[in-house]
Design an enzyme around this catalytic site. Structure first.
Site, mmCIF file in Angstrom:
data_model
loop_
_atom_site.group_PDB
_atom_site.id
_atom_site.type_symbol
_atom_site.label_atom_id
_atom_site.label_comp_id
_atom_site.label_asym_id
_atom_site.label_seq_id
_atom_site.Cartn_x
_atom_site.Cartn_y
_atom_site.Cartn_z
ATOM 1 N N TYR A 94 1.015 -1.071 0.282
ATOM 2 C CA TYR A 94 0.184 0.093 -0.264
ATOM 3 C C TYR A 94 0.848 1.249 -0.005
ATOM 4 C CZ TYR A 94 -4.278 -2.487 1.102
ATOM 5 O OH TYR A 94 -5.179 -4.292 0.992
ATOM 6 N N ASN A 163 -7.013 3.887 -3.818
ATOM 7 C CA ASN A 163 -7.319 3.251 -2.174
ATOM 8 C C ASN A 163 -8.757 3.597 -1.732
ATOM 9 O OD1 ASN A 163 -8.063 0.039 -1.347
ATOM 10 N ND2 ASN A 163 -7.303 1.413 0.327
ATOM 11 N N GLU A 164 -10.022 3.920 -2.338
ATOM 12 C CA GLU A 164 -11.086 4.112 -1.281
ATOM 13 C C GLU A 164 -11.174 5.767 -1.406
ATOM 14 O OE1 GLU A 164 -11.480 1.927 1.814
ATOM 15 O OE2 GLU A 164 -12.189 -0.257 0.750
ATOM 16 N N ARG A 209 -21.101 1.740 -6.761
ATOM 17 C CA ARG A 209 -20.129 0.237 -6.940
ATOM 18 C C ARG A 209 -19.675 0.014 -8.594
ATOM 19 N NH1 ARG A 209 -21.814 -4.943 -4.525
ATOM 20 N NH2 ARG A 209 -23.194 -4.253 -6.490
ATOM 21 N N GLU A 265 -9.129 -5.948 -1.811
ATOM 22 C CA GLU A 265 -8.938 -6.705 -1.034
ATOM 23 C C GLU A 265 -10.141 -8.208 -1.063
ATOM 24 O OE1 GLU A 265 -9.557 -3.711 2.129
ATOM 25 O OE2 GLU A 265 -7.679 -2.584 1.469
#
Ligand SMILES: *[C@@H]1O[C@H](CO)[C@@H](O)[C@H](O)[C@H]1NC(C)=O
Ligand SMILES: *[C@@H]1O[C@H](CO)[C@@H](O)[C@H](O)[C@H]1NC(C)=O
Ligand SMILES: *[C@@H]1O[C@H](CO)[C@@H](O)[C@H](O)[C@H]1NC(C)=O
Ligand SMILES: *[C@@H]1O[C@H](CO)[C@@H](O)[C@H](O)[C@H]1NC(C)=O
Ligand SMILES: *[C@@H]1O[C@H](CO)[C@@H](O)[C@H](O)[C@H]1NC(C)=O
Length: 562
Positions: A94, A163-164, A209, A265
């Site tokens: 990450y 990420n997110e 999504r 993930e």
């Protein structure tokens, strides 16, 4: 003699050939190894959990620190043995520190046939802030430095640009993320790298999504991501099923997706111990036409709404795989995944016109440009000068506070912080939005100083600002910006930061994206509130922390949402 020398030469060539890790590339929506074998990611998250950054401004519990696992050869040697036992072929990392040496870890992983999916964000100073988003030169430079440090390795298959970052309630961030994908793609192309560009998304309602997935892969090859990752925690426990978990719904939803998709993930912790029955499903023909494997979260201990770690580490530092890790390894070892469709039969991706499913603008901000921002910084009348001795995080926190203060003052003086902000929903970006937060701050300070008739005390900010006596005493900050940042919407092929040594580029804000994980709920599709992704905002779910906290976020209300 001659014969045996030749045989030896041939053998050496063979050994070399066998040792080189096969290149993985994308054809259409699938990954293939050299030779045409379909490639599935049998992955694991490989990042120790960072320390939570203590700030009022951190609603997502993001970390402020990170440990670079690829700069620890002893750790890599220890962990490699476990990866091999578990048939793991990919690690997702990450955050790395581009100034450290990664040769040993990368080489030993490559020799063992292990690929790396590398997120480019780092906490606080090198990630897109979800609450106060911008695609700015400080973040771009961190990304470029990381790519520059890793492009020499043959086993990096994907660079993730976030990420997110985009949540149901932070759709404003989406155009900045896509601009990052565009610019990183252009840079990789310019250095002849064929590494893929990816994004790892939080799960949520179907409209969010799939809307975000389509948003990121529409338009043109130049702006689309190559690989979409979904952080997916809906299959819980041994009794999970394709229907019950929502995997079948999800797979149907992505049936016609145009680029590669995988689980960036997975591994719900609601019914421990995890037995990983979802691995069988993920690699079965029920899902393999859509998904190219996934990343089990997480190798190192990572506590959020449960324990996501697959190893334990004793007080004396000894690392032991748990029974969950052993179970994962057994599933991975048994899973092959169909070697289909054949590469030759797969069409190249097409990029549909961008639609309106996601309520974010398809107009992207321009490429951050150090030269323009540097021109602005030096010409401004009143400049931010951090007190000596502050580290980058300290500077970042202060910049956040001072922008807040400066924008309030400016507002009171009849001015506006619109130029440093932007609105990803309408696609209107301030002229200075792509500059480093410190440049933004100097710009705000200068506007206020000028609004106050250039009175010396208006460039004080408790000792954080200094008048540049050599700067023009008549040109306004806005006029300088118009001249220096003449075309803020321009897209460019980014250059490596001129100061890979530091120098000018003050960095700031942002935060990484670490690995916010979802909350482990099986909310797939079931979440009827499009505004609530799968993540519990009150949870400490930042785990590894690549979300993007907002050090500057406090001020987001002031300057981001115009
Ligand atoms: C990277 O490592 C260097 C050397 O240890 C350190 O000085 C620097 O602060 C690190 N950078 C980050 C962003 O952690
Ligand atoms: C999760 O899935 C189980 C089994 O499919 C179901 O009984 C349960 O209601 C679901 N929970 C939520 C919160 O959706
Ligand atoms: C002050 O302004 C002059 C003239 O624009 C410029 O050359 C100089 O670099 C500036 N100083 C700083 C510290 O930016
Ligand atoms: C600079 O600003 C920060 C944040 O508002 C403040 O705490 C500090 O006292 C100011 N002055 C100096 C010299 O750092
Ligand atoms: C799952 O979601 C339901 C409904 O939102 C909530 O009540 C429950 O606490 C969640 N469970 C977990 C483990 O997050």
């Amino acid at each position: 003699m001659l014969v045996s020398l030749r045989a030896f030469a041939a053998l050496s060539a063979l050994v070399t050939a066998v040792q080189a890790i096969p290149k993985v590339t994308r054809t259409g929506r699938y990954l293939y190894q050299e030779g045409g074998t379909r490639f599935y990611i049998k992955g694991i998250g490989y990042q120790p959990q960072g320390e939570r950054h203590d700030s009022d401004d951190n609603p997502f519990g993001e970390p402020g620190t990170f440990v670079d696992p690829l700069a620890d050869p002893a750790g890599c040697t220890r962990d490699l043995a476990h990866f091999q036992e578990a048939s793991i072929n990919t690690v997702r990392v990450y955050s790395v520190n581009s100034t450290l040496n990664h040769d040993e870890c990368m080489q030993m992983f490559s020799d063992a046939g292990i690929y790396v999916i590398l997120d480019l964000s780092i906490p606080l100073i090198g990630s897109i802030d979800r609450l106060a988003p911008s695609w700015s030169s400080n973040v771009l430079n961190v990304y470029l430095d990381t790519i520059n440090a890793f492009t020499k390795y043959d086993n990096v298959i994907v660079y993730n640009i976030g990420n997110e970052v985009v949540l149901g309630e932070t759709l404003n961030a989406a155009p900045y993320v896509k601009a990052a994908a565009r610019d990183i793609k252009a840079y990789l192309k310019s250095i002849n790298s064929d590494a893929l560009v990816g994004y790892a998304a939080i799960n949520g309602a179907s409209t969010f999504r799939k809307g975000l997935a389509d948003y990121l892969s529409c338009g043109s090859e130049e702006t689309a991501i190559d690989i979409y990752g979904l952080n997916e925690y809906s299959w819980c426990g041994a009794d999970g099923s394709l229907e019950g978990s929502g995997y079948s719904t999800l797979t149907a939803e992505f049936a016609d997706y145009n680029v590669v998709a995988y689980f960036s993930e997975y591994g719900c912790v609601r019914s421990p111990p995890r037995v990983w029955t979802e691995v069988d499903a993920l690699f079965s023909s029920d899902m393999s036409d859509v998904w190219s494997g996934g990343i089990a979260f997480n190798y190192f201990p990572a506590e959020s709404d449960g324990q996501y770690g697959l190893v334990t580490i004793s007080a004396s530092g000894d690392l032991t795989p748990t029974s969950e890790f052993t179970a994962l390894g057994e599933r991975y070892t048994a899973a092959t995944g169909p070697d289909s469709p054949s590469r030759d039969s797969v069409p190249a991706s097409t990029y549909p016109a961008c639609g309106t499913t996601l309520a974010a603008s398809n107009t992207l901000p321009g490429t951050p440009d150090d030269d323009s921002c540097g021109c602005l910084q030096t010409a401004l009348s009143c400049q931010f000068r951090p007190r000596a001795g502050l580290d980058a995080t300290g500077v970042s926190d202060i910049v956040g506070e001072l922008i807040n203060v400066g924008c309030s003052l400016l507002d009171g003086a009849g001015g506006s912080c619109a130029d440093i902000g932007g609105d990803g929903l309408t696609g209107v970006y301030g002229r200075v939005s792509g500059c480093d937060p410190q440049v933004k701050l100097s710009y705000v300070m200068s506007q206020f100083y000028e609004a106050e008739g250039r009175a010396a005390e208006a460039c004080g900010f408790s000792g954080n600002a200094t008048v540049n006596d050599s700067a023009s005493s008549t040109d306004s900050a806005t006029a300088i910006a118009s001249s220096c940042v003449a075309n803020p919407a321009a897209t460019l092929v980014p250059d490596l930061p001129s100061s890979t040594t530091g120098g000018a580029a003050p960095t700031n804000t942002r935060n990484p994206a670490g690995g916010n994980t979802g909350n482990g709920n099986n909310s797939t599709g079931g979440n009827t509130n499009p505004n609530s992704g799968a993540i519990g905002l009150d949870s400490t779910s930042s785990l590894v922390g690549v979300g993007a906290m907002a050090v500057i976020g406090v001020i987001s209300g002031l300057w981001t949402l115009l």
